[in-house]
Design a protein around this motif. Structure first.
Motif, mmCIF file in Angstrom:
data_model
loop_
_atom_site.group_PDB
_atom_site.id
_atom_site.type_symbol
_atom_site.label_atom_id
_atom_site.label_comp_id
_atom_site.label_asym_id
_atom_site.label_seq_id
_atom_site.Cartn_x
_atom_site.Cartn_y
_atom_site.Cartn_z
ATOM 1 N N ARG A 121 9.916 12.164 31.175
ATOM 2 C CA ARG A 121 9.327 11.108 31.235
ATOM 3 C C ARG A 121 9.682 10.272 30.040
ATOM 4 O O ARG A 121 8.953 10.694 29.062
ATOM 5 N N ASP A 122 9.672 9.422 30.149
ATOM 6 C CA ASP A 122 10.234 8.512 28.330
ATOM 7 C C ASP A 122 9.756 6.976 28.730
ATOM 8 O O ASP A 122 10.356 6.321 29.412
ATOM 9 N N ARG A 123 8.188 6.608 27.601
ATOM 10 C CA ARG A 123 7.846 4.936 27.401
ATOM 11 C C ARG A 123 8.245 4.837 26.213
ATOM 12 O O ARG A 123 8.240 5.357 25.242
ATOM 13 N N PHE A 124 9.205 3.046 26.048
ATOM 14 C CA PHE A 124 9.403 2.961 25.252
ATOM 15 C C PHE A 124 8.067 1.537 24.804
ATOM 16 O O PHE A 124 7.631 1.467 25.906
ATOM 17 N N LEU A 125 7.573 2.047 23.802
ATOM 18 C CA LEU A 125 6.096 1.397 23.094
ATOM 19 C C LEU A 125 6.957 0.590 22.009
ATOM 20 O O LEU A 125 5.583 0.342 21.251
ATOM 21 N N GLY A 126 7.411 0.090 21.922
ATOM 22 C CA GLY A 126 8.213 -1.061 21.385
ATOM 23 C C GLY A 126 8.449 -0.519 19.308
ATOM 24 O O GLY A 126 10.070 0.332 20.036
ATOM 25 N N SER A 127 7.566 0.131 18.833
ATOM 26 C CA SER A 127 8.538 0.588 17.333
ATOM 27 C C SER A 127 8.744 2.506 17.631
ATOM 28 O O SER A 127 8.641 2.840 16.516
ATOM 29 N N PHE A 128 7.632 3.158 18.536
ATOM 30 C CA PHE A 128 7.423 4.059 18.905
ATOM 31 C C PHE A 128 8.028 4.478 20.273
ATOM 32 O O PHE A 128 7.971 3.940 21.610
ATOM 33 N N ARG A 129 8.249 5.804 20.938
ATOM 34 C CA ARG A 129 8.261 5.810 22.255
ATOM 35 C C ARG A 129 7.623 6.986 22.330
ATOM 36 O O ARG A 129 7.590 8.372 21.635
ATOM 37 N N ARG A 130 7.387 7.516 23.072
ATOM 38 C CA ARG A 130 6.477 8.607 24.405
ATOM 39 C C ARG A 130 7.093 9.192 25.316
ATOM 40 O O ARG A 130 7.899 8.327 25.461
ATOM 41 N N PHE A 131 6.432 10.504 24.969
ATOM 42 C CA PHE A 131 7.810 11.245 25.839
ATOM 43 C C PHE A 131 8.029 12.282 26.360
ATOM 44 O O PHE A 131 6.195 13.252 25.459
ATOM 45 N N ASP A 132 7.961 12.792 27.188
ATOM 46 C CA ASP A 132 6.935 14.001 27.885
ATOM 47 C C ASP A 132 8.512 14.937 28.227
ATOM 48 O O ASP A 132 9.157 14.299 28.613
ATOM 49 N N PHE A 133 8.142 16.629 27.080
ATOM 50 C CA PHE A 133 9.526 17.382 27.355
ATOM 51 C C PHE A 133 9.165 18.098 27.695
ATOM 52 O O PHE A 133 8.371 19.329 27.686
ATOM 53 N N THR A 139 4.981 21.776 29.441
ATOM 54 C CA THR A 139 5.430 20.234 28.874
ATOM 55 C C THR A 139 4.711 19.659 27.825
ATOM 56 O O THR A 139 3.611 19.950 28.071
ATOM 57 N N LEU A 140 5.394 19.187 27.256
ATOM 58 C CA LEU A 140 4.968 18.982 25.653
ATOM 59 C C LEU A 140 4.805 16.937 25.242
ATOM 60 O O LEU A 140 5.906 16.910 26.400
ATOM 61 N N LEU A 141 3.720 16.602 25.030
ATOM 62 C CA LEU A 141 3.847 15.273 25.247
ATOM 63 C C LEU A 141 4.300 15.457 23.629
ATOM 64 O O LEU A 141 3.677 15.418 22.511
#
Length: 174
Positions: A121-133, A139-141
């Motif tokens: 899962r990959d979320r673009f949040l402007g200046s950064f992204r939050r991802f599930d690895f 699963t790591l956030l």
């Protein structure tokens, strides 16, 4: 906050919105079951929570139960992680905290605390992204400003915090 400073007034603001509390407060009191368990500046509360519940409540977290495996190791669902020296007894149960921004992309030079996996899962949040690895069954956030492909991560020992497990104590925090 601007009005508080302009008029030099003290204000108590009660909220369950952690982002709001972290951005507005000079000091935060975290309560559990009607008791104050930690008081401090927002950065201190976020960076050094006193227990698992505070860590989970304030901000995003990778949080697991772990077992101490020597003076610089902890066994987690992810596997054995090398930590900074911690002073805990081998076999002790602790909570292991890694904030999402503590993950680093790619393998470390010595391959310590390095893991291969896939982004699920990959979320673009402007200046950064939050991802599930996804690494095996765990699963790591993570959070990063790098927008490239992610196929491996590593966790610096300095990014691993050991907290008292529910009801227990940790002699020193990392």
């Amino acid at each position: 906050r601007r009005l508080q400073r302009l008029h030099n007034i003290a204000t108590m603001y009660i909220t369950h919105d952690q982002e709001e509390a972290l951005s507005m407060a000079d000091r935060i009191a975290v309560m559990q079951n009607g008791r104050i368990v930690q008081v401090g500046e927002p950065r201190e509360i976020y960076a050094h929570p006193v227990n698992r519940e505070v860590a989970d409540f304030v901000g995003h977290a990778n949080l697991w139960t772990g077992r101490i495996a020597g003076p610089t190791g902890v066994e987690t669902p992810l596997g054995l992680l090398t930590t900074a020296p911690h002073g805990c007894k081998s076999g002790d149960t602790v909570s292991v905290l890694i904030r999402p921004e503590g993950l680093r992309l790619g393998r470390s030079a010595d391959a310590v605390n390095s893991f291969s996996g896939v982004v699920t899962r990959d979320r673009f949040l402007g200046s950064f992204r939050r991802f599930d690895f996804q690494c095996g069954a765990t699963t790591l956030l993570g959070e990063t400003s790098d927008m490239g492909e992610i196929s491996s991560i590593h966790i610096p020992a300095s990014s691993i915090q050991l907290l008292p497990d529910s009801g227990g104590s940790v002699s020193e925090r990392s």
